[in-house]
Design a protein around this motif. Structure first.
Motif, PDB file in Angstrom:
ATOM      1  N   GLY A  38      69.908 -54.678  65.330  1.00 29.39           N
ATOM      2  CA  GLY A  38      71.048 -55.306  64.651  1.00 29.39           C
ATOM      3  C   GLY A  38      72.030 -54.272  64.146  1.00 29.39           C
ATOM      4  N   PRO A  39      72.664 -54.511  63.002  1.00 24.00           N
ATOM      5  CA  PRO A  39      72.428 -55.718  62.191  1.00 24.00           C
ATOM      6  C   PRO A  39      73.147 -56.939  62.757  1.00 24.00           C
ATOM      7  N   PHE A  40      72.611 -58.098  62.428  1.00 23.50           N
ATOM      8  CA  PHE A  40      73.183 -59.366  62.854  1.00 23.50           C
ATOM      9  C   PHE A  40      73.433 -60.250  61.637  1.00 23.50           C
ATOM     10  N   THR A  41      74.416 -61.114  61.768  1.00 26.88           N
ATOM     11  CA  THR A  41      74.620 -62.190  60.807  1.00 26.88           C
ATOM     12  C   THR A  41      74.313 -63.470  61.565  1.00 26.88           C
ATOM     13  N   VAL A  42      73.356 -64.238  61.068  1.00 34.42           N
ATOM     14  CA  VAL A  42      72.965 -65.468  61.746  1.00 34.42           C
ATOM     15  C   VAL A  42      73.290 -66.662  60.855  1.00 34.42           C
ATOM     16  N   PHE A  43      74.064 -67.590  61.424  1.00 37.95           N
ATOM     17  CA  PHE A  43      74.310 -68.869  60.759  1.00 37.95           C
ATOM     18  C   PHE A  43      73.216 -69.797  61.278  1.00 37.95           C
ATOM     19  N   ALA A  44      72.231 -70.078  60.442  1.00 34.78           N
ATOM     20  CA  ALA A  44      71.029 -70.787  60.879  1.00 34.78           C
ATOM     21  C   ALA A  44      71.090 -72.266  60.530  1.00 34.78           C
ATOM     22  N   PRO A  45      71.233 -73.129  61.543  1.00 34.49           N
ATOM     23  CA  PRO A  45      71.182 -74.569  61.255  1.00 34.49           C
ATOM     24  C   PRO A  45      69.757 -74.962  60.856  1.00 34.49           C
ATOM     25  N   SER A  46      69.648 -75.740  59.818  1.00 37.30           N
ATOM     26  CA  SER A  46      68.337 -76.228  59.380  1.00 37.30           C
ATOM     27  C   SER A  46      67.823 -77.257  60.390  1.00 37.30           C
ATOM     28  N   VAL A  83      77.319 -59.543  57.580  1.00 37.23           N
ATOM     29  CA  VAL A  83      78.421 -60.110  56.801  1.00 37.23           C
ATOM     30  C   VAL A  83      77.843 -60.955  55.675  1.00 37.23           C
ATOM     31  N   MET A  84      78.039 -60.501  54.458  1.00 38.57           N
ATOM     32  CA  MET A  84      77.560 -61.242  53.291  1.00 38.57           C
ATOM     33  C   MET A  84      78.627 -62.249  52.859  1.00 38.57           C
ATOM     34  N   ALA A  85      78.226 -63.251  52.116  1.00 37.68           N
ATOM     35  CA  ALA A  85      79.168 -64.279  51.669  1.00 37.68           C
ATOM     36  C   ALA A  85      80.340 -63.665  50.905  1.00 37.68           C
ATOM     37  N   ALA A  86      80.060 -62.672  50.079  1.00 39.58           N
ATOM     38  CA  ALA A  86      81.118 -62.037  49.286  1.00 39.58           C
ATOM     39  C   ALA A  86      82.164 -61.359  50.173  1.00 39.58           C
ATOM     40  N   ASP A  87      81.753 -60.962  51.386  1.00 33.78           N
ATOM     41  CA  ASP A  87      82.685 -60.287  52.300  1.00 33.78           C
ATOM     42  C   ASP A  87      83.787 -61.220  52.794  1.00 33.78           C
ATOM     43  N   VAL A  88      83.533 -62.522  52.782  1.00 32.18           N
ATOM     44  CA  VAL A  88      84.533 -63.474  53.285  1.00 32.18           C
ATOM     45  C   VAL A  88      85.097 -64.368  52.184  1.00 32.18           C
ATOM     46  N   ALA A  89      84.649 -64.173  50.953  1.00 29.66           N
ATOM     47  CA  ALA A  89      85.132 -64.998  49.849  1.00 29.66           C
ATOM     48  C   ALA A  89      86.651 -64.892  49.741  1.00 29.66           C
ATOM     49  N   GLY A  90      87.300 -66.044  49.697  1.00 29.29           N
ATOM     50  CA  GLY A  90      88.751 -66.070  49.560  1.00 29.29           C
ATOM     51  C   GLY A  90      89.509 -65.727  50.828  1.00 29.29           C
ATOM     52  N   GLN A  91      88.786 -65.588  51.941  1.00 30.19           N
ATOM     53  CA  GLN A  91      89.440 -65.217  53.196  1.00 30.19           C
ATOM     54  C   GLN A  91      89.231 -66.290  54.261  1.00 30.19           C
ATOM     55  N   THR A  92      90.101 -66.260  55.245  1.00 32.94           N
ATOM     56  CA  THR A  92      89.960 -67.095  56.419  1.00 32.94           C
ATOM     57  C   THR A  92      90.079 -66.169  57.612  1.00 32.94           C
ATOM     58  N   LEU A  93      89.130 -66.268  58.539  1.00 34.13           N
ATOM     59  CA  LEU A  93      89.203 -65.393  59.707  1.00 34.13           C
ATOM     60  C   LEU A  93      88.536 -66.038  60.905  1.00 34.13           C
ATOM     61  N   ASP A  94      88.925 -65.558  62.072  1.00 29.90           N
ATOM     62  CA  ASP A  94      88.272 -65.965  63.305  1.00 29.90           C
ATOM     63  C   ASP A  94      87.409 -64.794  63.721  1.00 29.90           C
ATOM     64  N   VAL A 118      78.077 -73.543  54.832  1.00 31.43           N
ATOM     65  CA  VAL A 118      76.958 -72.700  54.427  1.00 31.43           C
ATOM     66  C   VAL A 118      76.345 -73.310  53.171  1.00 31.43           C
ATOM     67  N   VAL A 119      75.062 -73.656  53.253  1.00 28.37           N
ATOM     68  CA  VAL A 119      74.383 -74.284  52.114  1.00 28.37           C
ATOM     69  C   VAL A 119      73.503 -73.293  51.352  1.00 28.37           C
ATOM     70  N   THR A 120      73.055 -72.260  52.023  1.00 24.28           N
ATOM     71  CA  THR A 120      72.328 -71.169  51.365  1.00 24.28           C
ATOM     72  C   THR A 120      72.814 -69.874  51.994  1.00 24.28           C
ATOM     73  N   ALA A 121      73.353 -68.983  51.185  1.00 21.44           N
ATOM     74  CA  ALA A 121      73.929 -67.749  51.717  1.00 21.44           C
ATOM     75  C   ALA A 121      73.038 -66.549  51.418  1.00 21.44           C
ATOM     76  N   GLY A 128      69.573 -57.638  59.213  1.00 21.36           N
ATOM     77  CA  GLY A 128      70.791 -58.424  59.026  1.00 21.36           C
ATOM     78  C   GLY A 128      70.656 -59.436  57.908  1.00 21.36           C
ATOM     79  N   VAL A 129      71.338 -60.565  58.087  1.00 20.79           N
ATOM     80  CA  VAL A 129      71.381 -61.581  57.037  1.00 20.79           C
ATOM     81  C   VAL A 129      71.442 -62.970  57.676  1.00 20.79           C
ATOM     82  N   ILE A 130      70.805 -63.928  57.006  1.00 18.66           N
ATOM     83  CA  ILE A 130      70.850 -65.327  57.439  1.00 18.66           C
ATOM     84  C   ILE A 130      71.642 -66.125  56.412  1.00 18.66           C
ATOM     85  N   HIS A 131      72.520 -66.992  56.916  1.00 16.51           N
ATOM     86  CA  HIS A 131      73.197 -67.982  56.078  1.00 16.51           C
ATOM     87  C   HIS A 131      72.791 -69.344  56.645  1.00 16.51           C
ATOM     88  N   VAL A 132      72.234 -70.197  55.811  1.00 11.64           N
ATOM     89  CA  VAL A 132      71.804 -71.515  56.269  1.00 11.64           C
ATOM     90  C   VAL A 132      73.019 -72.436  56.324  1.00 11.64           C
TER      91      VAL A 132
END
Length: 141
Positions: A38-46, A83-94, A118-121, A128-132
């Protein structure tokens, strides 16, 4: 339960709420990739997010003949880098995904990725990091 960090796959397995995701990653042959450096950022669907798809969708996608399609969908959930949640707070990006597509990330009111929230960041892993997220991200079009 130890406080030792695990890689993304082992963390998802241990959580117990990502059985469908783990099965899909296995069917797509992505386990070794997501256990990689990695590192990887994974958006993990429950599991609930997968259950919300039309009936039969997951069963169809995990068939060997649909491996390419399944892989493309799963890679929409993976960003290179941590990519942590704080890294994108207040931002919009593709953001470019591991599969080469882009997802729309909006950090203005919580964090959303395309239409998934994102329900759990910030579940930190060794690689890396998982965001649910509460929905499965599907290809556009």
């Amino acid at each position: 339960m130890s406080d030792q960090l695990h890689d993304i796959v082992d963390t998802a397995v241990a959580a117990g709420a990502f059985n469908t995701l783990v099965a899909a990653v296995t069917a797509a042959g992505l386990v070794d990739t997501l256990k990689g450096e990695g590192p990887f950022t994974v958006f993990a669907p429950s599991d609930e997010a997968f259950a919300a798809l039309p009936a039969g969708t997951v069963e169809e996608l995990v068939k060997p003949e649909n491996k390419e399609k399944l892989t493309a969908i799963l890679l929409l959930h993976v960003l290179p880098g941590k990519v942590m949640a704080a890294d994108v707070a207040g931002q919009t990006l593709d953001a470019a995904t591991a599969g080469g597509a882009t997802v729309h990330v909006d950090g203005n009111n919580g964090v959303t990725v395309d239409t998934a929230k994102v329900v759990t960041a910030d579940i930190v892993c060794t690689n890396g990091v998982i965001h649910v997220i509460d929905a499965v991200i599907l290809p556009k079009g």
